[in-house]
Enzyme design. Structure first.
Site, PDB file in Angstrom:
ATOM      1  N   GLU A 182       8.226  18.978 -12.535  1.00  0.00           N
ATOM      2  CA  GLU A 182       9.453  19.032 -11.725  1.00  0.00           C
ATOM      3  C   GLU A 182      10.268  20.303 -11.968  1.00  0.00           C
ATOM      4  OE1 GLU A 182      11.760  18.184  -9.674  1.00  0.00           O
ATOM      5  OE2 GLU A 182      10.978  16.345  -8.849  1.00  0.00           O
ATOM      6  N   ASP A 183      10.926  20.807 -10.926  1.00  0.00           N
ATOM      7  CA  ASP A 183      11.783  21.983 -11.109  1.00  0.00           C
ATOM      8  C   ASP A 183      13.269  21.657 -10.969  1.00  0.00           C
ATOM      9  OD1 ASP A 183      11.703  21.502  -8.309  1.00  0.00           O
ATOM     10  OD2 ASP A 183      12.353  23.561  -7.943  1.00  0.00           O
TER      11      ASP A 183
ATOM     12  N   ARG B 114      18.205  15.459   1.999  1.00  0.00           N
ATOM     13  CA  ARG B 114      18.938  16.305   2.963  1.00  0.00           C
ATOM     14  C   ARG B 114      20.357  15.778   3.189  1.00  0.00           C
ATOM     15  NH1 ARG B 114      15.848  16.114   8.295  1.00  0.00           N
ATOM     16  NH2 ARG B 114      14.135  16.450   6.826  1.00  0.00           N
TER      17      ARG B 114
ATOM     18  N   ASP C 294       5.895  17.585  -8.163  1.00  0.00           N
ATOM     19  CA  ASP C 294       6.937  17.768  -7.177  1.00  0.00           C
ATOM     20  C   ASP C 294       6.407  18.852  -6.220  1.00  0.00           C
ATOM     21  OD1 ASP C 294       9.629  17.882  -6.057  1.00  0.00           O
ATOM     22  OD2 ASP C 294       9.817  19.783  -7.121  1.00  0.00           O
ATOM     23  N   LEU C 295       6.998  18.927  -5.035  1.00  0.00           N
ATOM     24  CA  LEU C 295       6.484  19.895  -4.052  1.00  0.00           C
ATOM     25  C   LEU C 295       7.309  21.190  -4.060  1.00  0.00           C
ATOM     26  CD1 LEU C 295       4.640  20.489  -1.512  1.00  0.00           C
ATOM     27  CD2 LEU C 295       6.433  19.428  -0.159  1.00  0.00           C
TER      28      LEU C 295
ATOM     29  N   SER D 224       7.693  13.945  -3.644  1.00  0.00           N
ATOM     30  CA  SER D 224       8.729  14.870  -3.160  1.00  0.00           C
ATOM     31  C   SER D 224       9.818  14.141  -2.392  1.00  0.00           C
ATOM     32  CB  SER D 224       8.079  15.910  -2.235  1.00  0.00           C
ATOM     33  OG  SER D 224       9.066  16.674  -1.581  1.00  0.00           O
ATOM     34  N   ALA D 225      11.044  14.674  -2.497  1.00  0.00           N
ATOM     35  CA  ALA D 225      12.159  14.133  -1.714  1.00  0.00           C
ATOM     36  C   ALA D 225      12.065  14.576  -0.257  1.00  0.00           C
ATOM     37  CB  ALA D 225      13.478  14.633  -2.304  1.00  0.00           C
ATOM     38  N   SER D 226      11.240  15.572   0.006  1.00  0.00           N
ATOM     39  CA  SER D 226      11.260  16.198   1.336  1.00  0.00           C
ATOM     40  C   SER D 226      10.544  15.387   2.408  1.00  0.00           C
ATOM     41  CB  SER D 226      10.623  17.585   1.268  1.00  0.00           C
ATOM     42  OG  SER D 226      10.574  18.131   2.575  1.00  0.00           O
ATOM     43  N   LYS D 227      11.256  15.212   3.524  1.00  0.00           N
ATOM     44  CA  LYS D 227      10.660  14.532   4.679  1.00  0.00           C
ATOM     45  C   LYS D 227       9.706  15.469   5.415  1.00  0.00           C
ATOM     46  CE  LYS D 227      14.349  11.229   5.080  1.00  0.00           C
ATOM     47  NZ  LYS D 227      15.644  10.859   5.551  1.00  0.00           N
ATOM     48  N   ASN D 228       9.710  16.732   5.024  1.00  0.00           N
ATOM     49  CA  ASN D 228       8.788  17.712   5.625  1.00  0.00           C
ATOM     50  C   ASN D 228       7.515  17.890   4.792  1.00  0.00           C
ATOM     51  OD1 ASN D 228      10.338  18.766   7.984  1.00  0.00           O
ATOM     52  ND2 ASN D 228      11.836  19.189   6.391  1.00  0.00           N
TER      53      ASN D 228
ATOM     54  N   THR E 236       9.068  26.851  -1.400  1.00  0.00           N
ATOM     55  CA  THR E 236       9.924  26.332  -0.329  1.00  0.00           C
ATOM     56  C   THR E 236      11.364  26.107  -0.788  1.00  0.00           C
ATOM     57  OG1 THR E 236       8.750  24.291  -0.846  1.00  0.00           O
ATOM     58  CG2 THR E 236       8.337  25.254   1.324  1.00  0.00           C
TER      59      THR E 236
ATOM     60  N   GLY F  19      15.773  18.857  -5.207  1.00  0.00           N
ATOM     61  CA  GLY F  19      15.255  17.507  -5.369  1.00  0.00           C
ATOM     62  C   GLY F  19      16.112  16.434  -4.712  1.00  0.00           C
ATOM     63  N   VAL F  20      17.248  16.841  -4.151  1.00  0.00           N
ATOM     64  CA  VAL F  20      18.207  15.888  -3.578  1.00  0.00           C
ATOM     65  C   VAL F  20      17.970  15.775  -2.067  1.00  0.00           C
ATOM     66  CG1 VAL F  20      20.684  15.548  -3.168  1.00  0.00           C
ATOM     67  CG2 VAL F  20      19.876  16.328  -5.398  1.00  0.00           C
TER      68      VAL F  20
ATOM     69  N   LYS G  92      15.732  11.012  -5.401  1.00  0.00           N
ATOM     70  CA  LYS G  92      15.967  11.486  -6.763  1.00  0.00           C
ATOM     71  C   LYS G  92      17.471  11.727  -6.924  1.00  0.00           C
ATOM     72  CE  LYS G  92      11.553  13.984  -6.429  1.00  0.00           C
ATOM     73  NZ  LYS G  92      10.886  15.299  -6.333  1.00  0.00           N
TER      74      LYS G  92
END
Ligand code: B16
Ligand code: MG
Length: 218
Positions: free
Chosen positions: A166-167, A49, A9-10, A111-115, A17, A46-47, A142
């Protein structure tokens, strides 16, 4: 089946972050006088935006308004992550990646992140991974397994041959739903479903990952 890939995971696993995400949600919540604290923030990890905005403003149904609020949070977040440098990579990450590479284990970011691309670029770490899958590529975020299943497809390995680090509660559930083994970063109390928990990526080693693989051998 043996271990063939490790998926990281990121946010909150290889860099801090998750702190920036928290600060940006807090700023938005304060602006609209909505109560928000670290405990509530655990549910945001993890959810996606948009789902986070829904959690923060459950009374708002208007989709365009939800998008506006998500954009406000992301504006602060993108501004904040400009300051990231390679020094912000968590200790132990590079050592673990090197060790896994030496044993021929594939690695990915899920990662869930679009960034994700911007954060990896700032950390100067993208070239260390065999694959990257993020929130721009999956229909369900997620706790759905989509992002980790996509990692496995990109790496050309079976889900049962992957371990996820994962965190987030949602991330642990996503990995289990994909049929993968999970190492949780954080307390066992917060991540009770993880196969094992450690304090940080520095505590993850080839030896630990192998032991978990043997334990979960199907
Ligand atoms: P963005 P991860 C997740 O990343 C974060 O934990 C979560 O707090 C955030 O809302 C989500 O990414 C979406 O991020 O707004 O940048 O698209 O933990 O899955 O790496
Ligand atoms: Mg995370």
């Amino acid at each position: 089946m043996g271990l063939r890939a490790v998926i990281f995971d990121l946010d909150g696993v290889i860099t801090d972050t998750s702190r920036f995400h928290y600060l940006c949600w807090k700023k938005l919540a304060d602006q609209y006088h909505v109560p928000f604290d670290e405990k509530f923030n655990e549910r945001f990890k993890g959810v996606s935006r948009k789902d986070c905005v829904r959690l923060l403003f459950p009374e708002i149904q208007d989709d365009a308004r939800l998008d506006e609020l998500a954009e406000q949070k992301n504006h602060h977040y993108v501004e904040m992550i400009q300051q990231i440098t390679p020094a912000d990579l968590f200790d132990g990450t590079q050592e673990l990646l090197r060790e896994l590479r030496a044993y021929g284990i594939k690695t990915a970011i899920g990662s869930a992140s679009k960034n994700t691309p911007l954060v990896l670029q700032k950390l100067e770490i993208a070239h260390w991974f065999d694959a990257v899958a993020d929130g721009t590529e999956v229909a369900h975020s997620k706790p759905a397994p989509d992002v980790f299943e996509l990692c496995a497809r990109k790496l050309n390995v079976a889900c049962s041959e992957c371990i996820v680090i994962e965190d987030a509660q949602a991330g642990v559930q996503a990995a289990l739903a994909a049929g993968m083994t999970v190492v949780g970063i954080g307390s066992q109390e917060l991540l009770p479903e993880a196969d094992w928990t450690v304090n940080s990526v520095r505590d993850v080693s080839w030896d630990l990952l192998n032991r978990l693989t043997l334990k979960n051998k199907r």
